[in-house]
Design a protein around this motif. Sequence first.
Motif, PDB file in Angstrom:
ATOM      1  N   ALA A  54     -15.208  44.833  62.074  1.00 28.23           N
ATOM      2  CA  ALA A  54     -13.808  44.753  61.665  1.00 28.23           C
ATOM      3  C   ALA A  54     -13.076  46.062  61.951  1.00 28.23           C
ATOM      4  N   VAL A  55     -13.726  47.176  61.622  1.00 28.08           N
ATOM      5  CA  VAL A  55     -13.098  48.481  61.860  1.00 28.08           C
ATOM      6  C   VAL A  55     -12.869  48.715  63.347  1.00 28.08           C
ATOM      7  N   GLN A  56     -13.840  48.338  64.163  1.00 29.40           N
ATOM      8  CA  GLN A  56     -13.743  48.580  65.599  1.00 29.40           C
ATOM      9  C   GLN A  56     -12.928  47.517  66.332  1.00 29.40           C
ATOM     10  N   GLY A  57     -12.916  46.280  65.814  1.00 25.80           N
ATOM     11  CA  GLY A  57     -12.331  45.177  66.562  1.00 25.80           C
ATOM     12  C   GLY A  57     -10.925  44.778  66.171  1.00 25.80           C
ATOM     13  N   LEU A  58     -10.436  45.296  65.044  1.00 22.24           N
ATOM     14  CA  LEU A  58      -9.101  44.924  64.601  1.00 22.24           C
ATOM     15  C   LEU A  58      -8.084  46.013  64.915  1.00 22.24           C
ATOM     16  N   ARG A  59      -6.862  45.590  65.144  1.00 18.74           N
ATOM     17  CA  ARG A  59      -5.747  46.510  65.353  1.00 18.74           C
ATOM     18  C   ARG A  59      -4.538  45.947  64.617  1.00 18.74           C
ATOM     19  N   HIS A  60      -3.411  46.632  64.680  1.00 18.73           N
ATOM     20  CA  HIS A  60      -2.182  46.127  64.085  1.00 18.73           C
ATOM     21  C   HIS A  60      -1.374  45.401  65.149  1.00 18.73           C
ATOM     22  N   CYS A  61      -0.943  44.184  64.834  1.00 21.52           N
ATOM     23  CA  CYS A  61      -0.097  43.409  65.742  1.00 21.52           C
ATOM     24  C   CYS A  61       1.165  44.206  66.055  1.00 21.52           C
TER      25      CYS A  61
END
Length: 202
Positions: A54-61
């Motif tokens: 989650a930390v590595q794979g998520l970003r802010h839209c």
Amino acid sequence: MDEPLPEPEPLKTLIDALRRLPGVGVRSARRMAYHLLQHDLAGAEQLSRALSNAVQGLRHCSRCNGFAEDDICATCANPKRDPAVLCVVETPADQNMIESSHGYRGLYYVLMGRLAPLEGVGPNELQFDRLISRATDGVVQEVILATNFTAEGETTAHYLSELLRSRGLSVTRLARGVPAGSELEYVDAGTIAWALMERRST
């Protein structure tokens, strides 16, 4: 009185990490850590991988500021959503609650917080300029302020209302069916659906 046994450093580190979760004190964190290490090593490994992914794979839209795997999230990319209505919420959890009401078909902007001057959280920290840019894209006609009905949420709504109305936008607020002092994350979906339908001008 006997001193408690000293805990190995990796265990202390795990307990300290679990204490960062909201509402988790040292005793609860210790119980969680012991449970995972004694009874559910597979679960501990799964939790570790899920957090890392989650930390590595998520970003802010780039449009709504919510969590996404790609530059634009699935909600913002959905052509069936009404781009003329923008709902401003404090957190992704609040966005999920509004979605669960099945009464809203517009788009969102997630603040990732609320104004809290005593904690050093002001308009710059919440990047209000990004919201203003998003709301004045020439497509948005109405902005629904769905911040929580806490003191900080009301302050945030009032501040944003002034900013947005000065730019010619129609600004509405959730109706008072949501109890004063409450957070959307803990309000039932039916109440949220009614508050959306009965929203009022600010």
